[in-house]
Design an enzyme around this catalytic site. Structure first.
Site, PDB file in Angstrom:
ATOM      1  N   ILE A 165      -4.749  -0.361   1.282  1.00 43.73           N
ATOM      2  CA  ILE A 165      -5.658   0.741   0.953  1.00 43.73           C
ATOM      3  C   ILE A 165      -6.275   0.369  -0.396  1.00 43.73           C
ATOM      4  O   ILE A 165      -5.718   0.661  -1.451  1.00 43.73           O
ATOM      5  CB  ILE A 165      -4.917   2.092   0.902  1.00 43.73           C
ATOM      6  CG1 ILE A 165      -4.292   2.391   2.263  1.00 43.73           C
ATOM      7  CG2 ILE A 165      -5.870   3.206   0.474  1.00 43.73           C
ATOM      8  CD1 ILE A 165      -3.415   3.616   2.298  1.00 43.73           C
TER       9      ILE A 165
ATOM     10  N   HIS B  69      -7.882   3.171  -3.352  1.00 42.47           N
ATOM     11  CA  HIS B  69      -7.088   3.996  -4.275  1.00 42.47           C
ATOM     12  C   HIS B  69      -5.990   3.105  -4.863  1.00 42.47           C
ATOM     13  O   HIS B  69      -5.065   2.701  -4.168  1.00 42.47           O
ATOM     14  CB  HIS B  69      -6.482   5.192  -3.534  1.00 42.47           C
ATOM     15  CG  HIS B  69      -5.985   6.269  -4.439  1.00 42.47           C
ATOM     16  ND1 HIS B  69      -6.300   7.593  -4.227  1.00 42.47           N
ATOM     17  CD2 HIS B  69      -5.215   6.239  -5.550  1.00 42.47           C
ATOM     18  CE1 HIS B  69      -5.719   8.334  -5.163  1.00 42.47           C
ATOM     19  NE2 HIS B  69      -5.056   7.520  -5.979  1.00 42.47           N
ATOM     20  N   LEU B  70      -6.125   2.807  -6.143  1.00 43.05           N
ATOM     21  CA  LEU B  70      -5.207   1.924  -6.847  1.00 43.05           C
ATOM     22  C   LEU B  70      -3.760   2.376  -6.680  1.00 43.05           C
ATOM     23  O   LEU B  70      -3.472   3.573  -6.759  1.00 43.05           O
ATOM     24  CB  LEU B  70      -5.578   1.913  -8.331  1.00 43.05           C
ATOM     25  CG  LEU B  70      -4.656   1.053  -9.183  1.00 43.05           C
ATOM     26  CD1 LEU B  70      -5.425  -0.136  -9.714  1.00 43.05           C
ATOM     27  CD2 LEU B  70      -4.072   1.869 -10.288  1.00 43.05           C
ATOM     28  N   HIS B  71      -2.868   1.429  -6.472  1.00 43.14           N
ATOM     29  CA  HIS B  71      -1.434   1.738  -6.417  1.00 43.14           C
ATOM     30  C   HIS B  71      -0.634   0.523  -6.863  1.00 43.14           C
ATOM     31  O   HIS B  71      -0.955  -0.609  -6.540  1.00 43.14           O
ATOM     32  CB  HIS B  71      -1.009   2.198  -5.022  1.00 43.14           C
ATOM     33  CG  HIS B  71      -1.435   1.305  -3.910  1.00 43.14           C
ATOM     34  ND1 HIS B  71      -2.747   1.221  -3.468  1.00 43.14           N
ATOM     35  CD2 HIS B  71      -0.735   0.442  -3.140  1.00 43.14           C
ATOM     36  CE1 HIS B  71      -2.823   0.359  -2.472  1.00 43.14           C
ATOM     37  NE2 HIS B  71      -1.617  -0.133  -2.250  1.00 43.14           N
ATOM     38  N   GLN B  72       0.395   0.801  -7.652  1.00 38.21           N
ATOM     39  CA  GLN B  72       1.301  -0.230  -8.164  1.00 38.21           C
ATOM     40  C   GLN B  72       2.560  -0.204  -7.313  1.00 38.21           C
ATOM     41  O   GLN B  72       3.205   0.831  -7.184  1.00 38.21           O
ATOM     42  CB  GLN B  72       1.663   0.059  -9.621  1.00 38.21           C
ATOM     43  CG  GLN B  72       2.900  -0.664 -10.088  1.00 38.21           C
ATOM     44  CD  GLN B  72       2.616  -1.728 -11.103  1.00 38.21           C
ATOM     45  OE1 GLN B  72       1.480  -2.101 -11.323  1.00 38.21           O
ATOM     46  NE2 GLN B  72       3.647  -2.210 -11.734  1.00 38.21           N
TER      47      GLN B  72
END
Length: 188
Positions: free
Chosen positions: A137, A140-143
Site C-alpha cells: 500500500i 499511505h506511509l507505514h513503518q
C-alpha cells in the site's frame, strides 16, 4: 490418505515428496483486498479506515497524537507491527516534524513491548517507498517492525513459500495491548 499423498487420477501433477500446507487466506492479499484503488485518502485506504474502527476489530495496538500502531494483517512473523501517521501521506520526506518524531517514538516502544512479550532475537525495521520498492500500500506511509528469531526462516517460507504462525492475530493483539505502556500525559 495423508496430506501430500496422491491417488492416481484424483489430483493433477506428479508427487514430489513435499507436504503441502494450504493457506487460502493469503489469496485475499494476493488478490488485492483492502488495497486502495488509487492514492486518495478515506475509506478506500485501509490505513485511513483502521483508526476509525474499534481497536480490536482493526488490530490497533496503540494510538498517539499523530500516529498509531497496528498489527499487520498479513504478518511475516508473530507480532509484525506497522507504525503509521494518521494523515494519508505516501513519502517519508512529506511527514511533519511531529509525525516523524512520533513514528520514531512509537517504533521504539513497539520494539520494547515486543522484547517484553515475545523475546525476539532481533528486528527488521523498514519503510518500502513506492510499489517498485515493495510497498503493498504505497499511498499511505507505514513503518514495519518485524520481530525475528534465530531459525525463523526455515524450509516453509524458503521452499514451500508458506509461513506458519504459532499464534492467532487476536491473541497477539491482546498480549501486545496488555503490555503497552500507558500514555504519558502531555506536557505543556
Amino acid at each position: 490418505m495423508s496430506v501430500g499423498d496422491e491417488v492416481a487420477g484424483e489430483h493433477p501433477g506428479e508427487p514430489d515428496g513435499f507436504e503441502r500446507l494450504w493457506t487460502p487466506h493469503r489469496m485475499v492479499y494476493i488478490g488485492g483486498q483492502d488495497k486502495p484503488a488509487d492514492a486518495s485518502a478515506g475509506d478506500a485506504c485501509p490505513f485511513c479506515r483502521a483508526p476509525t474502527l474499534d481497536d480490536v476489530e482493526a488490530l490497533v495496538v496503540a494510538r498517539g497524537a499523530v500516529a498509531y500502531v497496528v498489527l499487520n494483517l498479513y504478518p511475516y512473523n508473530p507480532g509484525h507491527l506497522m507504525v503509521l501517521p494518521y494523515r494519508h501521506v505516501a513519502g517519508y520526506p512529506e511527514l511533519t516534524a511531529q509525525e516523524t518524531t512520533e513514528v520514531a517514538t512509537l517504533t521504539q516502544t513497539a520494539m520494547r513491548v515486543l522484547r517484553k512479550v515475545s523475546a525476539p532475537h532481533g528486528f527488521n525495521l523498514g519503510m518500502n517507498q513506492g510499489t517498485v520498492a515493495g510497498a503493498g500500500i504505497a499511498a499511505h506511509l507505514h513503518q514495519h517492525v518485524v520481530p525475528r528469531w534465530g531459525g525463523d526462516a526455515n524450509f516453509l517460507p524458503i521452499v514451500g513459500r508458506t509461513k506458519a504462525l504459532p499464534e492467532l492475530l487476536g491473541d497477539t493483539h491482546a498480549r501486545l495491548v496488555a503490555a503497552w505502556p500507558s500514555p504519558t500525559p502531555a506536557r505543556g
